[in-house]
Each structure stands twice: as structure tokens, then as C-alpha cells.
Design a protein around this motif. Structure first.
Motif, PDB file in Angstrom:
ATOM      1  N   UNK A  17      24.411  70.361  55.006  1.00 28.09           N
ATOM      2  CA  UNK A  17      26.022  70.431  54.677  1.00 28.09           C
ATOM      3  C   UNK A  17      26.363  71.817  55.016  1.00 28.09           C
ATOM      4  N   UNK A  18      25.442  73.037  54.851  1.00 25.73           N
ATOM      5  CA  UNK A  18      26.076  74.345  55.157  1.00 25.73           C
ATOM      6  C   UNK A  18      25.929  74.348  56.749  1.00 25.73           C
ATOM      7  N   UNK A  19      24.884  73.783  57.330  1.00 30.79           N
ATOM      8  CA  UNK A  19      25.092  73.674  58.630  1.00 30.79           C
ATOM      9  C   UNK A  19      26.252  73.162  59.269  1.00 30.79           C
ATOM     10  N   UNK A  20      26.510  71.988  58.750  1.00 34.19           N
ATOM     11  CA  UNK A  20      27.646  71.208  59.310  1.00 34.19           C
ATOM     12  C   UNK A  20      28.858  71.787  59.041  1.00 34.19           C
ATOM     13  N   UNK A  21      28.979  72.470  57.746  1.00 34.97           N
ATOM     14  CA  UNK A  21      30.473  73.230  57.692  1.00 34.97           C
ATOM     15  C   UNK A  21      30.446  74.295  58.402  1.00 34.97           C
ATOM     16  N   UNK A  22      29.375  75.269  58.616  1.00 33.48           N
ATOM     17  CA  UNK A  22      29.211  76.301  59.733  1.00 33.48           C
ATOM     18  C   UNK A  22      29.679  75.969  61.148  1.00 33.48           C
ATOM     19  N   UNK A  23      29.233  74.951  61.418  1.00 32.02           N
ATOM     20  CA  UNK A  23      29.595  74.351  62.871  1.00 32.02           C
ATOM     21  C   UNK A  23      31.313  74.067  62.606  1.00 32.02           C
ATOM     22  N   UNK A  24      31.633  73.241  61.740  1.00 34.65           N
ATOM     23  CA  UNK A  24      33.258  72.729  61.779  1.00 34.65           C
ATOM     24  C   UNK A  24      33.853  74.204  61.715  1.00 34.65           C
ATOM     25  N   UNK A  25      33.331  74.830  60.542  1.00 30.89           N
ATOM     26  CA  UNK A  25      34.161  76.294  60.709  1.00 30.89           C
ATOM     27  C   UNK A  25      34.288  77.270  61.890  1.00 30.89           C
ATOM     28  N   UNK A  26      33.066  77.050  62.613  1.00 28.27           N
ATOM     29  CA  UNK A  26      33.244  77.998  63.666  1.00 28.27           C
ATOM     30  C   UNK A  26      33.800  76.959  65.111  1.00 28.27           C
ATOM     31  N   UNK A  27      34.201  75.676  64.970  1.00 25.70           N
ATOM     32  CA  UNK A  27      34.998  75.040  65.944  1.00 25.70           C
ATOM     33  C   UNK A  27      36.283  75.811  66.274  1.00 25.70           C
ATOM     34  N   UNK A  28      36.544  75.877  67.690  1.00 28.86           N
ATOM     35  CA  UNK A  28      37.786  76.179  68.055  1.00 28.86           C
ATOM     36  C   UNK A  28      38.979  75.059  67.818  1.00 28.86           C
ATOM     37  N   UNK A  29      38.338  73.868  67.511  1.00 26.49           N
ATOM     38  CA  UNK A  29      39.478  72.883  67.451  1.00 26.49           C
ATOM     39  C   UNK A  29      39.904  72.735  65.873  1.00 26.49           C
ATOM     40  N   UNK A  88      39.938  70.845  55.489  1.00 26.86           N
ATOM     41  CA  UNK A  88      40.518  71.594  56.598  1.00 26.86           C
ATOM     42  C   UNK A  88      39.517  72.556  57.139  1.00 26.86           C
ATOM     43  N   UNK A  89      39.183  72.666  58.375  1.00 29.18           N
ATOM     44  CA  UNK A  89      38.278  73.931  58.662  1.00 29.18           C
ATOM     45  C   UNK A  89      39.164  75.273  59.027  1.00 29.18           C
ATOM     46  N   UNK A  90      38.444  76.305  59.520  1.00 29.21           N
ATOM     47  CA  UNK A  90      39.206  77.354  59.674  1.00 29.21           C
ATOM     48  C   UNK A  90      40.185  77.627  60.651  1.00 29.21           C
ATOM     49  N   UNK A  91      39.869  76.771  61.746  1.00 29.04           N
ATOM     50  CA  UNK A  91      41.012  76.672  62.679  1.00 29.04           C
ATOM     51  C   UNK A  91      42.302  75.897  62.410  1.00 29.04           C
ATOM     52  N   UNK A  92      42.000  75.054  61.609  1.00 31.93           N
ATOM     53  CA  UNK A  92      43.345  74.290  60.959  1.00 31.93           C
ATOM     54  C   UNK A  92      44.075  75.291  59.915  1.00 31.93           C
ATOM     55  N   UNK A  93      43.466  76.048  59.223  1.00 32.45           N
ATOM     56  CA  UNK A  93      44.036  76.800  58.147  1.00 32.45           C
ATOM     57  C   UNK A  93      44.707  77.859  58.893  1.00 32.45           C
ATOM     58  N   UNK A  94      44.066  78.370  59.891  1.00 30.95           N
ATOM     59  CA  UNK A  94      44.573  79.525  60.605  1.00 30.95           C
ATOM     60  C   UNK A  94      45.871  79.220  61.359  1.00 30.95           C
ATOM     61  N   UNK A  95      45.882  78.076  61.976  1.00 29.50           N
ATOM     62  CA  UNK A  95      47.178  77.582  62.680  1.00 29.50           C
ATOM     63  C   UNK A  95      48.244  76.933  61.611  1.00 29.50           C
TER      64      UNK A  95
END
Length: 579
Positions: free
Chosen positions: A184-196, A211-218
Motif C-alpha cells: 500500500x505504501x509503494x502504491x500510494x508512493x506511485x500514485x503520489x508521484x504521478x504527474x496525472x 485524491x493524489x498529490x497532483x489532483x490536490x495541487x491542481x
């Protein structure tokens, strides 16, 4: 001394016999009743003993078959009971554990302080209801993880006599949990690191579940951005309508069919961010069973800009190609313009001479001027067609008629074909459907093919019988393309060599010494941009090549608002220019 004296009197014999009889009967009845009571008591006692033994054996069998270890300590911490499962866990026998006080033999040597703290917490009754995770050492020195639950031990009188602990080996469960946590941590890390941007929203409540990092950023931490990307109709609902009055559009629909359906893909432009997104959505069943919509939005702004730049470059290439074509046809155009200009000059000179000599009538003057005007119109038409062809304009698809495209292309190509003594035959089928295309670009393709055919025939020095080019336009139904309008340019030239045929559409490849190699490559790009196809083939008579055929298709896209216009010039069914 003591003197005993007995006296008797005679009684009735019957009286004595009756008394003894009834006494014997009473004693017998009492004896039978006592025997029956004793028998009932013994039977009940045996049943109770049997039930107690069965229950004891059942409890013992249950304790022995349990995978959970049980351990009982008294109020002083002395071990008073352990079940076989606990002995199997620790490797110690029941004799080695009963009567032991802290430190217990199964306490790890390197965790004595922690084990003692947990023991004191247990004795004081402060163990958490959810259990505590402990480390236990086996007799062979190996260790395992366990979860221990502690509860007070109450006797029959309601007094607490000690503490009972249940111990479960959680080594495998913890390993799986740690693996799941790491995954889960790896999966979350991947999702958080996506540009999408990745988001999940509940369909019924509209809550943002993930919501991942890119979504929260936009878009921040709410579901509005999800609605904008997904094109949610509820985002545009009138504010006067209460949300409670809105009917759930997914109510009654089977969740399985929705989750098994494929993903929906679209491109969305977000004005607030000035970005283009490639949005993919699908329905999933969330961990709590709710129906949710998952969305992945990839920023494709750079790709859109690159496509715009490529389109601009293609437009420049098309304009360049048209200019090159006109440059190659400059001498023919000059020759064609020379005829009406020479006629105008002659008419004007004649008129001037006869006016000076006063030897011209008004009717003759009007006729001469009309002829001069017709020649000027002819020259103007030639210049207008060239200007329309080479002028720079944005590619624009519009309803167009195949007949008009062919007429305009043939009108331009006829100049070069006449100079090379090539005859052109044109057939356009009647009642062709309307095309949605850029007529100038399609005309450019047709003109390029006609010019190439004339050059190939002229350069090969072929006789008059083979100096022919035919243009045919018909409607066809193709298996792989559907309903199309097919344009065919057939010549009687020498054909295309096999090695050249394979590289015919390569950019910058040309068989001409002064060619740039962009003509046919650009032609195919134009046709494919209209979702059509282009192909070339040689024409054979047995094994002899007798010509070449270029074919391109344009899909039929009917526009119900389009009303075809009628041109002033006559329809072109067959044009023949004598060499």
C-alpha cells in the motif's frame, strides 16, 4: 436384692395376629419406599456425574483442540493452568510452566523490561480490551509475534481468583499485514508521484474518497475538480434546485455491470488552469461497498501545443508545396497568359488605328471592345485561380462537391498538360454525396498527381496513343473504410519501379534531380488528415507495365445544413484538350 416379677393375662388370639400383620405391612411399605428413593437418588447422581464428566471431557477436548493458547495465573502471578496449544506454541511442557512465577521461561532475554511492564499492567487489570502485541520466546530460543488478550478469572462465588490470558500466534498474519502495508505504501508512493491527477468520488454522496498529490495541487481537496474533469451534469445544476430533489441517475442500476464496463476517454480543457487533460473514467466498487467513480487526468497541454506547432508546420509545407508547383508551372502559366494579353494588345492597336483614320463604325468598335473584355476576363480568371490556389489560409473543412474540386484542379493542370501534349479525360459520377473537407488541400493533391503523371509521360517520350491521363470520381462502399468517394488518376506512362514504389511516400525522397521529395508525402498526409487513404499501383498488360494508377478516398460525412450551390460554368463530365 432385686426382685423381678412378671404377670400375664390371657388375651384374644385374633387381636394379636392382626396387629403383627399390619406392622409387618407398614414396615415393608416403608422399606420399599426407601429403596425406591435411594434408587432414584443414585440414578440421578449417576446422571449428574455422567453429565459432569461429559462436560469436563468436552471442555478439556475443546481446550486441547484450540489453536489459541490459554494461560491462567493467580493474583500473585503464579501459573496455575496452561492448555496444550500454549505448550505447543512455546515448546515448554505443562510441568515446566505450572507453578512458575515471573520471570517466565518464555520471556525473551532481550525484552525482560518490556515483558515485566506488560505483566504489571496485567496484574493491575489495565490491559487494553483490544489486546496487546507481545514477543514470545520458544524453548529452542526462537521467537514469534503474538497477540495476548487478558480477562479476569471469576469463580463460582463471583470472586476474582486470577487472570486468564488467550495468546494467538500472529507471525504469519503480521507478515501478510506488513507486506500489504508495504504494498500500500509503494502504491500510494506511485500514485503520489504521478504527474496525472487521480481521484475517486462516491457516486451517491459525491464525497471525495481519494485524491493524489497532483489532483490536490491542481484542484484542492474537494470534489469540484473531479466534476469538472468528468463533465458531471450535477456541477451545472441550477442553484434553485435542491440537491435532495435531484434523482440519482444511477439508482436501480446493477453495480456489477457498471464496474465491469470499460473506461470512458475524453479530452477536456480547464479554463481556470489553461491546461488540456486526457481524462479516463470508470466505475469501481469502493472498499466499503459503495459505487464510486475513479478518474485519471493526464496533462496533455504540451502534446496539444506540439500538435498545434505540427499543424502550423504542415500548413507551411502545404503552402510551400503549392508555391513550388506554381513555380514549376510558371513558364506554362506565362505562355497561357501571353495569348489573351497579345490578343488584347492587337485589339487595342487595331481600334486605335481605325479610330485615328475615322474608319470604324460604332458597332465594329463595340464588338472589338467586347472581344478585348473577354480576353481580359480570361486572363483575370487564370490569375484568380492561381491566387486562390497559392494564397495562405488556415485549413478549413467545409461542405464541398467533388465535381467542383475536379473542375478547379483540371483548370489549373490543363495549362501544363497542354504544353506537354498530354490529353486529360475526366469523369465525375452524378449525384455524388457532399464531402466535408478542405477543398483547396484536396485540389492540391489532385493537381500534384496530374502534374506528376504529365511529367512522367513527357519525360518517357511516349507516343500520342499513350499520352493520356484519366481522372475518375465515383462513390464506393469499402469493407475497411465504409462509404467513401474514390478519386483515381490513371496515366499511360512508364509506371513506377518496384524499389521506388516501396519508398514513394517517404519524406525528402524523390526520383527527380531537382525534386524536394515532399509532394507525395504531403499528399498522403493531407488525405490521412481527412481520415482517408491513398495508394499507388502499376497497371500491367500481361508482364508489361502500361501505366500507373493513384487512388485516394475521402469518407462521406453528410451535413444536413448544407445546400449545394450551382456554379455558373457548365458541368464537367468529359474534358478533352488536344495536344
Amino acid at each position: 436384692g432385686l426382685i423381678l416379677r412378671g404377670e400375664g393375662s390371657r388375651t384374644s388370639f385374633g387381636l394379636i395376629g392382626n396387629t403383627l400383620f399390619w406392622m409387618v405391612v407398614a414396615l415393608s411399605a416403608l422399606t420399599v419406599w426407601m429403596l425406591l428413593g435411594t434408587w432414584r437418588h443414585m440414578r440421578r447422581r449417576m446422571e449428574i456425574q455422567r453429565t459432569l464428566m461429559d462436560e469436563t471431557q468436552f471442555r478439556r477436548a475443546m481446550e486441547n483442540s484450540m489453536l489459541t493458547g490459554l494461560r491462567v495465573i493467580d493474583s500473585e502471578g503464579r501459573v496455575t493452568y496452561v492448555n496444550p496449544a500454549f505448550c505447543a506454541m512455546t515448546g515448554f511442557s505443562e510441568m515446566e510452566l505450572i507453578g512458575r512465577t515471573p520471570p517466565y521461561p518464555y520471556w525473551p532475554q532481550d525484552r525482560m523490561e518490556e515483558s515485566n511492564r506488560l505483566f504489571q499492567q496485567e496484574i493491575q487489570g489495565r490491559s487494553p480490551a483490544g489486546g496487546v502485541e507481545v514477543k514470545i520466546m520458544r524453548k529452542d530460543g526462537s521467537k514469534f509475534d503474538a497477540r495476548m488478550y487478558v480477562s479476569p478469572l471469576i469463580d463460582a462465588q463471583g470472586h476474582q481468583t486470577g487472570w486468564m490470558s488467550s495468546v494467538t500466534n500472529i507471525t504469519e498474519a503480521k507478515r501478510v499485514r506488513d507486506q500489504l502495508s508495504a504494498a500500500h505504501e509503494r502504491f500510494t508512493t506511485v500514485l503520489e508521484g504521478l504527474d496525472a491527477a487521480v481521484s475517486v468520488v462516491s457516486v451517491q454522496q459525491g464525497d471525495l474518497l481519494f485524491a493524489n498529490r497532483s489532483y490536490r495541487l491542481w484542484f484542492g481537496a474537494d470534489a469540484k475538480g473531479h466534476g469538472v474533469l468528468a463533465g458531471d451534469a450535477s456541477q451545472q445544476a441550477p442553484s434553485s434546485i435542491d440537491k435532495d430533489d435531484l434523482v440519482d441517475s444511477f439508482g436501480g442500476l446493477p453495480t456489477q455491470q457498471l464496474t465491469e464496463a470499460g473506461s470512458d476517454t475524453r479530452e477536456i480543457h480547464v479554463d481556470s488552469l489553461q491546461k488540456w487533460f486526457d481524462v479516463r473514467t470508470r466505475y469501481v466498487q469502493w472498499t466499503d461497498g459503495r459505487l464510486a467513480q475513479m478518474l485519471i487526468a493526464t496533462d496533455i497541454t504540451a502534446r496539444h501545443k506540439a500538435e498545434e506547432v505540427a499543424a502550423q508546420q504542415a500548413e507551411k509545407a502545404a503552402v510551400t508545396s503549392r508555391l513550388v508547383t506554381m513555380g514549376e508551372m510558371a513558364s506554362s502559366v506565362a505562355h497561357e497568359l501571353n495569348q489573351p494579353l497579345a490578343a488584347i494588345s492587337n485589339y487595342c492597336s487595331g481600334i486605335v488605328s481605325r479610330v485615328k483614320s475615322r474608319s470604324i463604325e460604332d458597332e465594329d468598335l463595340i464588338a472589338a471592345l467586347e472581344k478585348t473584355a473577354r480576353q481580359a476576363q480570361r486572363a483575370g480568371q487564370i490569375i484568380h485561380r492561381i491566387r486562390s490556389f497559392v494564397k495562405r489560409s488556415e485549413p478549413q473543412r467545409q461542405p464541398a462537391r467533388a465535381r467542383e474540386i475536379v473542375e478547379d484542379a483540371v483548370e489549373l493542370a490543363a495549362i501544363a498538360l497542354k504544353r506537354r501534349r498530354v490529353i486529360i479525360h475526366t469523369y465525375v459520377a452524378p449525384r455524388l454525396p457532399t464531402l466535408m473537407c478542405d477543398p483547396i488541400l484536396v485540389e492540391q493533391v489532385l493537381l500534384n498527381l496530374l502534374k506528376n503523371a504529365a511529367e512522367a509521360i513527357d519525360n518517357a517520350g511516349l507516343p500520342i496513343s499513350r499520352r493520356k491521363v484519366e481522372v475518375r470520381v465515383v462513390q464506393r462502399q469499402l469493407e475497411d473504410e465504409g462509404d467513401v468517394v474514390e478519386f483515381t488518376v490513371t496515366d499511360g506512362g512508364p509506371g513506377i519501379p518496384d524499389g521506388v514504389l516501396e519508398r514513394l511516400y517517404e519524406a525528402f525522397f524523390s526520383t527527380k534531380s531537382d525534386g524536394m521529395g515532399i509532394g507525395l508525402s504531403l499528399c498522403r498526409s493531407i488525405i490521412e488528415s481527412h481520415r482517408g487513404r491513398m495508394r499507388a499501383e502499376n497497371i500491367y498488360n500481361d508482364s508489361e507495365v502500361t501505366g500507373c494508377r493513384f487512388t485516394f478516398t475521402l469518407p462521406v460525412e453528410l451535413d444536413p445544413d448544407y445546400v449545394p450551390t450551382t456554379r455558373s460554368d457548365p458541368p464537367l463530365d468529359l474534358i478533352t484538350d488536344s495536344p
